[in-house]
Design an enzyme around this catalytic site. Sequence first.
Site, short mmCIF file in Angstrom:
data_model
loop_
_atom_site.label_atom_id
_atom_site.label_comp_id
_atom_site.label_asym_id
_atom_site.label_seq_id
_atom_site.Cartn_x
_atom_site.Cartn_y
_atom_site.Cartn_z
N TRP A 1 0.81 -1.22 0.00
CA TRP A 1 0.00 0.00 0.00
C TRP A 1 0.84 1.26 0.00
CZ3 TRP A 1 -4.30 -0.86 -2.07
CH2 TRP A 1 -4.97 -2.04 -1.86
N ASP B 1 -1.26 6.62 6.40
CA ASP B 1 -2.40 5.81 5.98
C ASP B 1 -2.68 4.82 7.12
OD1 ASP B 1 -4.11 3.92 4.94
OD2 ASP B 1 -2.85 3.34 3.25
N LYS C 1 -12.53 -1.58 7.35
CA LYS C 1 -11.84 -2.60 8.14
C LYS C 1 -12.25 -2.50 9.61
CE LYS C 1 -8.54 -2.05 4.58
NZ LYS C 1 -8.68 -3.29 3.86
#
Length: 368
Positions: free
Chosen positions: A106, A175, A199
Site C-alpha cells: 500500500w 495511511d 476494516k
Amino acid sequence: MEQKQTINFGAGPAKLPQSVLLQAQKELLNYSGIGISVLEMSHRSSDFNKILNKTESLLRELLNIPDNYKVMFLQGGGSGQFSGVPLNLIGLKKDRCADYLVTGTWSAKAAKEAEKYGKVNIVHPKLDSYTKIPDPSSWTLNPSASYVYYCCNETVHGVEYNFIPETNGVVLVSDMSSNFLSRPVDVSKFGLIFAGAQKNVGCAGVTVVIVREELLGHALKECPIVLDYKVQAEMNSLYNTPPCFSIYIMGLVLEWIKNNGGSAAMETLNKQKSSMIYDIINASDGFYVCPVDVACRSHMNVPFRVGKKEGDESLEKEFLEGASKRGMISLKGHRSVGGIRASLYNAVTLEDTEALAAYMKEFLKEHQ
Ligand code: PLP
C-alpha cells in the site's frame, strides 16, 4: 436446521459488530421514526446533518482530535487519498518533493501515485521483501520535503509500526486504513491521517481524512475539486453528495467502540487476540511460519505459511478447506503473497479468535 455460525476473518470489507448490523436492520426502512431510510435521505436534510455531526463528534472524542484539525468524510477510498495527499500537500514547499517509507504494497502504491505530482524520495534502501521496517538510523530524510508519508499497518504483509516516525518538523502523513481506532493515537503528531472505513470503523464507501488546518489551501491547480481538502473542509464534507449510508454506519460503529471502552480497550483486546495466534505460530516448531520481524508484527493482519517457510500449497489448501467447514472464512492470504492471513479487526471477538486458535492446534497435531 440450526444455522452454522460464520466467522469472517476477511481483510476488508470486514466483519462488523453484530449489534451494529442489527441496529441498521431495525432502522433500515424507517430511520428514527421519520418514515424514510437513511438510504433515501437528502444529504442536505437536518436529519442527515445530525448523523454527520454525531459521527464527527464521536470520532473527535474517541481520538481526542485537537480543535485545530478538520475531519472529512470523503469518497474514493484509501486509493483516492494516494492522489489526494500529494495533490494537496506536495506543494507545501517549493521543491515539490515528498519522503516515502515503503514497507508494503500500500505504501508502494501511494509512492507511485505521488510520483505523478512531484519528486518522491524513498528514504531507506529498497526492501527485498516486505517483512520488516528498516531501522530509522538507516533513513535519509530530506529536510526540504513537503511531507513524510508512511502506512501504519500494511494489510497485505502484516507489517505494523509500533512507533511514530520522527521527522524533525516535517509534516507527517499516515495511511491508517487497516489499524484505525484499533489503538490510541496521538493525532497532534500528524499533519494528516486518513483511513478507509471498511476494516475497523464501518463499511466501504467512506474514507476519513483528519488534517491540521494550517495545511489547507495548498492544493495544486490540477487537484480535482472533490479531493480539495480546503473545499471539502469548509463545506463540512458536503461539497457534493457524500457517502451518506457509509457515514451513518460509521457513526454506529464509533458508538459501539465508545460503549466498549474506546481505543485503549480495543488495543488491549487486539493484542490479546493477535498474541493468541502468534503464540501458536511461535510454538509450532516451524509448521506455521510468519515471515514478519517480531518487532513489527501486525495486531490486525496475521499472515502465515503452513508446512514450511515458503508454504506447502496443498497443506494450505487443506487448511482453508477445513477452516471453511468449521465456518471460518476469508483466511486466504492476499493473492500477491499466498498462504494464510487472519485479519483480527476490532469486531472480531476473542471467541472468534479462540475458534481459529483451536483449529490451528488441531491441524498442527494432525499433520506434524
Ligand atoms: N491502504 C491500506 C492500508 C489498505 O489496506 C487498502 C485496502 O485494503 C487501501 C489503502 C486501499 O483502499 P481502497 O480499496 O479503499 O482504495
